[in-house]
Design an enzyme around this catalytic site. Structure first.
Site, PDB file in Angstrom:
ATOM      1  N   ASP A 105      44.587  40.427  46.283  1.00 62.00           N
ATOM      2  CA  ASP A 105      44.706  39.213  45.459  1.00 62.00           C
ATOM      3  C   ASP A 105      46.025  39.145  44.717  1.00 62.00           C
ATOM      4  OD1 ASP A 105      41.408  39.933  45.112  1.00 62.00           O
ATOM      5  OD2 ASP A 105      42.057  37.988  45.860  1.00 62.00           O
ATOM      6  N   HIS A 165      40.699  48.590  42.503  1.00 62.72           N
ATOM      7  CA  HIS A 165      39.702  48.252  43.521  1.00 62.72           C
ATOM      8  C   HIS A 165      38.613  49.313  43.500  1.00 62.72           C
ATOM      9  CE1 HIS A 165      37.938  47.216  47.406  1.00 62.72           C
ATOM     10  NE2 HIS A 165      38.579  46.076  47.301  1.00 62.72           N
TER      11      HIS A 165
HETATM   12  C1  SDX Z   1      38.359  41.858  45.501  1.00 66.66           C
HETATM   13  O1  SDX Z   1      34.824  44.996  46.799  1.00 66.66           O
HETATM   14  C2  SDX Z   1      35.680  44.419  47.538  1.00 66.66           C
HETATM   15  O2  SDX Z   1      35.896  44.802  48.657  1.00 66.66           O
HETATM   16  C3  SDX Z   1      36.365  43.208  46.916  1.00 66.66           C
HETATM   17  C4  SDX Z   1      37.489  42.608  47.723  1.00 66.66           C
HETATM   18  C5  SDX Z   1      36.976  41.975  48.995  1.00 66.66           C
HETATM   19  O3  SDX Z   1      37.797  41.791  49.919  1.00 66.66           O
HETATM   20  O4  SDX Z   1      35.800  41.577  49.029  1.00 66.66           O
HETATM   21  O5  SDX Z   1      38.459  43.600  48.040  1.00 66.66           O
HETATM   22  C6  SDX Z   1      38.212  41.505  46.938  1.00 66.66           C
HETATM   23  O6  SDX Z   1      37.499  41.545  44.738  1.00 66.66           O
HETATM   24  C7  SDX Z   1      39.553  42.672  45.052  1.00 66.66           C
HETATM   25  C8  SDX Z   1      39.485  43.044  43.524  1.00 66.66           C
HETATM   26  C9  SDX Z   1      39.984  41.823  42.742  1.00 66.66           C
HETATM   27  N1  SDX Z   1      39.768  42.030  41.292  1.00 66.66           N
HETATM   28  C10 SDX Z   1      40.780  42.192  40.436  1.00 66.66           C
HETATM   29  O7  SDX Z   1      41.953  42.312  40.787  1.00 66.66           O
HETATM   30  C11 SDX Z   1      40.375  42.202  38.963  1.00 66.66           C
HETATM   31  C12 SDX Z   1      41.057  43.371  38.254  1.00 66.66           C
HETATM   32  N2  SDX Z   1      40.484  44.625  38.769  1.00 66.66           N
HETATM   33  C13 SDX Z   1      39.434  45.245  37.958  1.00 66.66           C
HETATM   34  O8  SDX Z   1      38.585  44.325  37.322  1.00 66.66           O
HETATM   35  C14 SDX Z   1      38.760  46.408  38.676  1.00 66.66           C
HETATM   36  O9  SDX Z   1      39.765  47.195  39.176  1.00 66.66           O
HETATM   37  C15 SDX Z   1      37.753  46.139  39.781  1.00 66.66           C
HETATM   38  C16 SDX Z   1      36.694  45.207  39.346  1.00 66.66           C
HETATM   39  C17 SDX Z   1      38.441  45.586  40.983  1.00 66.66           C
HETATM   40  C18 SDX Z   1      37.130  47.487  40.147  1.00 66.66           C
HETATM   41  O10 SDX Z   1      36.402  47.893  39.078  1.00 66.66           O
HETATM   42  P1  SDX Z   1      35.635  49.325  39.084  1.00 66.66           P
HETATM   43  O11 SDX Z   1      35.684  49.973  40.410  1.00 66.66           O
HETATM   44  O12 SDX Z   1      34.295  49.118  38.448  1.00 66.66           O
HETATM   45  O13 SDX Z   1      36.589  50.182  38.201  1.00 66.66           O
HETATM   46  P2  SDX Z   1      36.374  50.411  36.682  1.00 66.66           P
HETATM   47  O14 SDX Z   1      36.194  49.095  35.999  1.00 66.66           O
HETATM   48  O15 SDX Z   1      35.324  51.452  36.518  1.00 66.66           O
HETATM   49  O16 SDX Z   1      37.823  50.986  36.259  1.00 66.66           O
HETATM   50  C19 SDX Z   1      38.076  52.378  36.304  1.00 66.66           C
HETATM   51  C20 SDX Z   1      39.132  52.576  35.222  1.00 66.66           C
HETATM   52  C21 SDX Z   1      38.675  52.048  33.855  1.00 66.66           C
HETATM   53  O17 SDX Z   1      39.387  52.782  32.864  1.00 66.66           O
HETATM   54  P3  SDX Z   1      38.657  54.076  32.176  1.00 66.66           P
HETATM   55  O18 SDX Z   1      37.283  53.596  31.733  1.00 66.66           O
HETATM   56  O19 SDX Z   1      38.562  55.105  33.305  1.00 66.66           O
HETATM   57  O20 SDX Z   1      39.567  54.466  31.061  1.00 66.66           O
HETATM   58  O21 SDX Z   1      40.312  51.814  35.556  1.00 66.66           O
HETATM   59  C22 SDX Z   1      40.526  50.814  34.557  1.00 66.66           C
HETATM   60  C23 SDX Z   1      39.208  50.627  33.827  1.00 66.66           C
HETATM   61  O22 SDX Z   1      39.445  50.171  32.490  1.00 66.66           O
HETATM   62  N3  SDX Z   1      40.929  49.613  35.280  1.00 66.66           N
HETATM   63  C24 SDX Z   1      41.897  48.791  34.903  1.00 66.66           C
HETATM   64  C25 SDX Z   1      41.966  47.820  35.912  1.00 66.66           C
HETATM   65  N4  SDX Z   1      41.051  48.062  36.839  1.00 66.66           N
HETATM   66  C26 SDX Z   1      40.395  49.175  36.445  1.00 66.66           C
HETATM   67  N5  SDX Z   1      42.718  48.797  33.820  1.00 66.66           N
HETATM   68  C27 SDX Z   1      43.621  47.784  33.749  1.00 66.66           C
HETATM   69  N6  SDX Z   1      43.754  46.791  34.681  1.00 66.66           N
HETATM   70  C28 SDX Z   1      42.946  46.793  35.767  1.00 66.66           C
HETATM   71  N7  SDX Z   1      43.071  45.830  36.683  1.00 66.66           N
END
Ligand code: SDX
Length: 434
Positions: A369, A309
């Site tokens: 989720d 998140h």
């Molecule tokens: C919702 O914003 C809100 O409030 C949203 C929400 C709401 O109520 O409105 O809470 C609802 O959207 C919840 C989130 C649902 N999405 C998912 O579950 C999809 C999977 N999650 C990821 O796509 C991700 O965690 C996000 C999109 C939620 C957050 O992305 P960020 O903050 O941009 O984080 P990032 O992509 O910069 O990740 C940081 C690191 C990265 O690795 P490094 O580059 O540091 O090596 O964490 C890794 C990412 O690759 N990473 C994951 C991951 N999420 C982040 N690796 C594997 N699996 C994951 N799910």
């Protein structure tokens, strides 16, 4: 001069600017950079708004490190335990919990707006019956701007109130009719003798050929899911609604833009993506650890849906609440329920990920989720309707933020700047000389 300031010094020129620090009720203070460009000639740069507050708001507070979520100051745990979604709607819209008389008047007002204009039926009939329900929601909520455009004055408080009540009242009918259209069943009209959530389930699963009584366990589970998804400060879809509305656009059109943003798998589409992921894992016969390794592999596009998140670097408090309901609901369904394997897979995934250095180091925890999809699946809600349920819940959050922005006398149209890295000036060359 503000009480506290931060000084920014341009080391190239020695020029300094004192920027005011703005303190909120809770959470990080902010630096007002409004004069930075004028004083130092710089824009700030923060793609994804990781460290940028886009506005001031009094609606929802989140502390990502402590895993806190409060609607108008009330902890989500207390609202989940003691409130109802409709009462939370009043709280988010008006800022205070209503007394009994005020709530009854609010509920009665909404009941006068649950019907759609009959001509709206034609919008549904134009879709393929395998159209994604979110595509139909984008279109039909947006179409409301064609029916109510001339009746909305976004600068008038009563007119804003009327638009808010219309949307909260009509979106359940629109969502249920989207489902009915995709399964080829007749639309069920709202029954104002039912409470808000029972009425939604009635319009979803009722049939003209038989009585339908939603089980109290399902009504309570759906009410809880709607409470937990009602608002979440400046997430992508809410920021979309605020930005679209800031131009003075029709609120129905602004919410249609919010629904479009919510649809993405990185945002509200994640609940559908979680079930697809769990079903892929079960079907593949591969171990959960195999998928955990894929999620960690930078060369793989695979991510653990329902994990991570932007704000929560601790357990999503909503996930904690919904995890318990998940177990209770499946326990009530008994061991032979077809969803137990999905839950068992989810629990194994959670257990392994929470012990794995990759997820621990990046503070990746299950979000709301991760479990909501399993509950919706257990309730017989089809997969492609999961994000529609999220949109139904978030309608009150979106319209509360829209109201907050439009009622701010100092509100301006949102217009971010950029870091331009494209071509420098160059002269046009006629096609025959290229
Ligand atoms: C919702 O914003 C809100 O409030 C949203 C929400 C709401 O109520 O409105 O809470 C609802 O959207 C919840 C989130 C649902 N999405 C998912 O579950 C999809 C999977 N999650 C990821 O796509 C991700 O965690 C996000 C999109 C939620 C957050 O992305 P960020 O903050 O941009 O984080 P990032 O992509 O910069 O990740 C940081 C690191 C990265 O690795 P490094 O580059 O540091 O090596 O964490 C890794 C990412 O690759 N990473 C994951 C991951 N999420 C982040 N690796 C594997 N699996 C994951 N799910």
């Amino acid at each position: 001069m503000a009480d506290r300031t931060v000084t920014v010094t341009d080391n190239a020129t020695g020029k300094k600017v004192n920027l005011p620090v703005l303190d909120g009720t809770n959470g990080p203070s902010t630096i007002d950079i409004g004069t930075l460009y004028k004083e130092l000639g710089y824009f700030t740069y923060d793609p994804g708004y990781v460290s940028t507050a886009s506005c001031e708001s009094k609606i929802t507070f989140i502390d990502g490190d402590l895993g806190l979520l409060r609607y108008r100051g009330y902890p989500i745990e207390q609202l989940a335990e003691s409130s109802t979604f409709l009462e939370v709607c009043y709280l988010l819209l008006h800022g205070e919990l209503p007394d009994r008389q005020t709530f009854d008047a609010f509920e009665s007002r909404l009941k006068m707006h649950t019907l759609l204009d009959e001509k709206m039926r034609r919008f549904y009939l134009g879709f393929h019956n395998n159209s994604h329900p979110m595509a139909m929601m984008v279109a039909t909520v947006g179409a409301m701007s064609a029916f109510y455009h001339d009746q909305i004055d976004v600068h008038d408080a009563d007119s804003r109130e009327s638009a808010a009540n219309r949307l909260i009242a009509k979106v359940p009918t629109m969502a249920a009719w989207v489902y009915k259209y995709t399964v080829g069943q007749p639309f069920v009209y709202p029954d104002n003798n039912l409470d808000y959530v029972s009425n939604f389930l009635y319009m979803m699963f009722g049939l003209p050929t038989m009585d339908y009584q939603p089980s109290p366990a399902f009504v309570r589970a759906m009410d809880l899911i709607l409470i937990l998804h009602a608002d979440h400060e400046q997430n992508a879809s809410t920021s979309t609604v605020r930005l679209a509305g800031s131009s003075g656009a029709n609120p129905y059109a602004a919410l249609s833009a919010g629904i479009s943003s919510l649809w993405g798998p990185a945002h509200g589409g994640a609940n559908e993506a979680v079930i697809n992921m769990l079903e892929d894992i079960v079907r593949s016969g591969q171990s959960v650890s195999y998928y955990i390794e894929r999620a960690k592999d930078k060369d793989s596009k695979f991510r653990l849906m329902g994990f991570g998140h932007r704000v929560y670097k601790n357990y999503d408090p909503r996930a904690k609440i919904i995890r318990e309901v998940c177990h209770q609901l499946l326990a009530e369904l008994g061991e032979n329920n077809p969803h137990q394997q999905l839950l068992d897979t989810a629990m194994e995934l959670e257990r392994i990920a929470l012990e794995d250095e990759y997820f621990v180091a990046r503070k990746l925890y299950p979000n709301v989720d991760f479990y909501s999809g399993i509950i919706l699946r257990a309730m017989g809600i089809p997969l492609n309707m999961f994000t529609v349920i999220f949109a139904l819940a978030r309608t009150v959050g979106w319209i509360s933020h829209w109201k907050e922005h439009m009622s701010d006398p100092y509100a301006r149209i949102g217009r971010p700047r950029q870091l331009y890295t494209g071509a420098d000036q160059r002269d046009y060359v006629h096609i025959d000389q290229r």
